[in-house]
Scaffold this motif. Structure first.
Motif, PDB file in Angstrom:
ATOM      1  N   PRO A  33       0.831  -1.206   0.000  1.00 48.05           N
ATOM      2  CA  PRO A  33       0.000   0.000   0.000  1.00 48.05           C
ATOM      3  C   PRO A  33       0.872   1.265   0.000  1.00 48.05           C
ATOM      4  CG  PRO A  33       0.143  -0.856   2.216  1.00 48.05           C
ATOM      5  CD  PRO A  33       0.919  -1.813   1.337  1.00 48.05           C
ATOM      6  N   TRP A  34       0.322   2.368  -0.517  1.00 46.91           N
ATOM      7  CA  TRP A  34       1.056   3.636  -0.529  1.00 46.91           C
ATOM      8  C   TRP A  34       0.117   4.823  -0.610  1.00 46.91           C
ATOM      9  CZ3 TRP A  34       0.905   6.539  -5.175  1.00 46.91           C
ATOM     10  CH2 TRP A  34       0.462   5.848  -6.298  1.00 46.91           C
ATOM     11  N   ALA A  35       0.624   5.983  -0.187  1.00 43.31           N
ATOM     12  CA  ALA A  35      -0.134   7.238  -0.257  1.00 43.31           C
ATOM     13  C   ALA A  35       0.865   8.372  -0.522  1.00 43.31           C
ATOM     14  CB  ALA A  35      -0.896   7.488   1.031  1.00 43.31           C
ATOM     15  N   VAL A  36       0.759   8.934  -1.700  1.00 41.28           N
ATOM     16  CA  VAL A  36       1.704   9.964  -2.151  1.00 41.28           C
ATOM     17  C   VAL A  36       0.939  11.003  -2.968  1.00 41.28           C
ATOM     18  CG1 VAL A  36       3.741  10.409  -3.584  1.00 41.28           C
ATOM     19  CG2 VAL A  36       3.631   8.329  -2.203  1.00 41.28           C
ATOM     20  N   ALA A  37       1.357  12.269  -2.868  1.00 36.59           N
ATOM     21  CA  ALA A  37       0.766  13.350  -3.656  1.00 36.59           C
ATOM     22  C   ALA A  37       1.863  14.065  -4.424  1.00 36.59           C
ATOM     23  CB  ALA A  37       0.059  14.345  -2.742  1.00 36.59           C
ATOM     24  N   ILE A  38       1.483  14.669  -5.562  1.00 38.49           N
ATOM     25  CA  ILE A  38       2.379  15.536  -6.315  1.00 38.49           C
ATOM     26  C   ILE A  38       1.698  16.894  -6.458  1.00 38.49           C
ATOM     27  CG2 ILE A  38       3.453  15.980  -8.552  1.00 38.49           C
ATOM     28  CD1 ILE A  38       4.034  13.028  -8.800  1.00 38.49           C
ATOM     29  N   ASN A  39       2.444  17.929  -6.099  1.00 44.80           N
ATOM     30  CA  ASN A  39       1.968  19.305  -6.214  1.00 44.80           C
ATOM     31  C   ASN A  39       2.817  20.034  -7.245  1.00 44.80           C
ATOM     32  OD1 ASN A  39       0.259  18.692  -4.088  1.00 44.80           O
ATOM     33  ND2 ASN A  39       1.516  19.689  -2.562  1.00 44.80           N
ATOM     34  N   ALA A  40       2.270  21.108  -7.809  1.00 42.34           N
ATOM     35  CA  ALA A  40       3.012  21.965  -8.731  1.00 42.34           C
ATOM     36  C   ALA A  40       2.705  23.412  -8.399  1.00 42.34           C
ATOM     37  CB  ALA A  40       2.631  21.653 -10.182  1.00 42.34           C
ATOM     38  N   ARG A  41       3.612  24.309  -8.790  1.00 40.56           N
ATOM     39  CA  ARG A  41       3.414  25.735  -8.559  1.00 40.56           C
ATOM     40  C   ARG A  41       4.231  26.538  -9.559  1.00 40.56           C
ATOM     41  NH1 ARG A  41       6.891  27.080  -3.030  1.00 40.56           N
ATOM     42  NH2 ARG A  41       8.963  26.855  -3.954  1.00 40.56           N
ATOM     43  N   LEU A  42       3.864  27.816  -9.672  1.00 38.27           N
ATOM     44  CA  LEU A  42       4.687  28.777 -10.394  1.00 38.27           C
ATOM     45  C   LEU A  42       5.466  29.555  -9.343  1.00 38.27           C
ATOM     46  CD1 LEU A  42       2.218  30.121 -13.113  1.00 38.27           C
ATOM     47  CD2 LEU A  42       3.883  28.251 -13.270  1.00 38.27           C
TER      48      LEU A  42
ATOM     49  N   ALA B  17      11.671  37.469  -7.360  1.00 35.68           N
ATOM     50  CA  ALA B  17      11.213  37.878  -6.029  1.00 35.68           C
ATOM     51  C   ALA B  17      11.508  36.829  -4.954  1.00 35.68           C
ATOM     52  CB  ALA B  17       9.710  38.169  -6.053  1.00 35.68           C
ATOM     53  N   GLY B  18      11.868  35.611  -5.373  1.00 35.82           N
ATOM     54  CA  GLY B  18      12.108  34.537  -4.422  1.00 35.82           C
ATOM     55  C   GLY B  18      10.839  34.115  -3.701  1.00 35.82           C
ATOM     56  N   ALA B  19       9.715  34.076  -4.434  1.00 35.23           N
ATOM     57  CA  ALA B  19       8.428  33.791  -3.789  1.00 35.23           C
ATOM     58  C   ALA B  19       7.472  33.059  -4.730  1.00 35.23           C
ATOM     59  CB  ALA B  19       7.780  35.097  -3.345  1.00 35.23           C
ATOM     60  N   LEU B  20       6.539  32.344  -4.136  1.00 38.28           N
ATOM     61  CA  LEU B  20       5.446  31.702  -4.863  1.00 38.28           C
ATOM     62  C   LEU B  20       4.663  32.748  -5.646  1.00 38.28           C
ATOM     63  CD1 LEU B  20       3.297  29.331  -5.219  1.00 38.28           C
ATOM     64  CD2 LEU B  20       2.283  30.219  -3.118  1.00 38.28           C
ATOM     65  N   VAL B  21       4.276  32.424  -6.876  1.00 36.91           N
ATOM     66  CA  VAL B  21       3.324  33.275  -7.590  1.00 36.91           C
ATOM     67  C   VAL B  21       1.969  33.012  -6.925  1.00 36.91           C
ATOM     68  CG1 VAL B  21       2.164  33.731  -9.779  1.00 36.91           C
ATOM     69  CG2 VAL B  21       4.627  33.254  -9.748  1.00 36.91           C
ATOM     70  N   PRO B  22       1.345  34.037  -6.333  1.00 34.80           N
ATOM     71  CA  PRO B  22       0.124  33.831  -5.543  1.00 34.80           C
ATOM     72  C   PRO B  22      -0.958  33.047  -6.296  1.00 34.80           C
ATOM     73  CG  PRO B  22       0.893  36.091  -5.301  1.00 34.80           C
ATOM     74  CD  PRO B  22       1.734  35.460  -6.391  1.00 34.80           C
ATOM     75  N   GLY B  23      -1.566  32.118  -5.572  1.00 33.78           N
ATOM     76  CA  GLY B  23      -2.699  31.356  -6.109  1.00 33.78           C
ATOM     77  C   GLY B  23      -2.346  30.248  -7.082  1.00 33.78           C
ATOM     78  N   THR B  24      -1.063  29.890  -7.211  1.00 33.64           N
ATOM     79  CA  THR B  24      -0.715  28.877  -8.212  1.00 33.64           C
ATOM     80  C   THR B  24      -0.262  27.540  -7.638  1.00 33.64           C
ATOM     81  OG1 THR B  24       1.591  29.628  -8.429  1.00 33.64           O
ATOM     82  CG2 THR B  24      -0.066  30.652  -9.885  1.00 33.64           C
ATOM     83  N   SER B  25      -0.205  27.376  -6.344  1.00 35.36           N
ATOM     84  CA  SER B  25       0.179  26.088  -5.779  1.00 35.36           C
ATOM     85  C   SER B  25      -1.022  25.151  -5.854  1.00 35.36           C
ATOM     86  CB  SER B  25       0.635  26.254  -4.329  1.00 35.36           C
ATOM     87  OG  SER B  25       1.125  25.031  -3.837  1.00 35.36           O
ATOM     88  N   ARG B  26      -0.859  24.036  -6.576  1.00 36.22           N
ATOM     89  CA  ARG B  26      -1.982  23.110  -6.806  1.00 36.22           C
ATOM     90  C   ARG B  26      -1.560  21.666  -6.565  1.00 36.22           C
ATOM     91  NH1 ARG B  26      -3.941  27.415  -7.981  1.00 36.22           N
ATOM     92  NH2 ARG B  26      -5.264  28.036  -9.690  1.00 36.22           N
ATOM     93  N   ARG B  27      -2.502  20.871  -6.051  1.00 40.83           N
ATOM     94  CA  ARG B  27      -2.305  19.424  -5.991  1.00 40.83           C
ATOM     95  C   ARG B  27      -2.628  18.886  -7.379  1.00 40.83           C
ATOM     96  NH1 ARG B  27      -3.042  16.299  -1.050  1.00 40.83           N
ATOM     97  NH2 ARG B  27      -1.072  17.362  -0.803  1.00 40.83           N
ATOM     98  N   ILE B  28      -1.665  18.270  -8.015  1.00 41.69           N
ATOM     99  CA  ILE B  28      -1.842  17.729  -9.361  1.00 41.69           C
ATOM    100  C   ILE B  28      -2.343  16.289  -9.292  1.00 41.69           C
ATOM    101  CG2 ILE B  28      -0.660  17.196 -11.535  1.00 41.69           C
ATOM    102  CD1 ILE B  28      -0.990  20.192 -10.913  1.00 41.69           C
ATOM    103  N   GLN B  29      -1.868  15.546  -8.293  1.00 39.76           N
ATOM    104  CA  GLN B  29      -2.261  14.141  -8.179  1.00 39.76           C
ATOM    105  C   GLN B  29      -2.144  13.672  -6.739  1.00 39.76           C
ATOM    106  OE1 GLN B  29      -0.003  11.594 -10.719  1.00 39.76           O
ATOM    107  NE2 GLN B  29      -1.079   9.766 -10.120  1.00 39.76           N
ATOM    108  N   PHE B  30      -3.056  12.789  -6.352  1.00 37.92           N
ATOM    109  CA  PHE B  30      -2.979  12.137  -5.051  1.00 37.92           C
ATOM    110  C   PHE B  30      -3.316  10.674  -5.251  1.00 37.92           C
ATOM    111  CE2 PHE B  30      -5.061  10.545  -1.175  1.00 37.92           C
ATOM    112  CZ  PHE B  30      -4.016  10.702  -0.290  1.00 37.92           C
TER     113      PHE B  30
END
Length: 165
Positions: A75-84, A89-102
């Protein structure tokens, strides 16, 4: 049509203004290599190589396309997230962090190798004050049971078009 006006240097004599026009908005895109998320610790952001430079101040429409792939023995449980990520600026582009797969696979027999793939996309508007570097990043998150044996954020594409000054 975009009209560009450049002011003369302070104290220039004669004061000459430069006016130009372009019919095509500033745009571009970049493609990156698959990012191996398995080779780093869970929770670590990895650059995909899909990176663009927004060349001038203004408001841009950003869009990214990618896919994720997870393989493991159940059994396993893993997620993949992506972001811009705004490198400048050394920072996340606001509102772009998303769970792509779980994936949460709990095979009572155990030992079965399972593989999941999923397509994902990110999009947003971003206003910048000057040249700005943006890239696509991915992250593997081990969330329970066994960890994955393979985790990839693949086929990344990042595009932009300037929509206003």
């Amino acid at each position: 049509m975009d009209v560009d006006v450049t002011a003369p240097a302070a104290g220039a004599c004669p004061a000459t203004w430069t006016v130009g026009a372009r019919l095509t908005p500033v745009s571009g895109e970049a493609f990156g290599a698959d990012a191996d998320l398995q080779s780093v610790a869970s929770g670590t952001w990895v650059a995909t190589g899909a990176q663009v430079v927004l060349p001038e101040a203004g408001k841009y429409a950003l869009s990214a396309d990618l896919y994720s792939h997870i393989a493991a023995t159940t059994p396993w449980a893993v997620a993949i997230n992506a972001r811009l990520f705004n490198v400048t600026a050394g920072a996340l582009v606001p509102g772009t962090s998303r769970r792509i797969q779980f994936g949460n696979i709990n095979d009572p027999g155990g030992g079965t190798v399972m593989s999941l793939q999923n397509a994902g996309s990110l999009s947003t508007f971003l206003t910048v004050t000057g040249p700005t570097t943006i890239r696509v990043e991915g992250l593997r998150q081990h969330v329970g049971f066994n960890d994955s044996t393979q985790a990839i954020l693949g086929g990344p594409r990042l595009g932009f078009v300037k929509v206003s000054d």
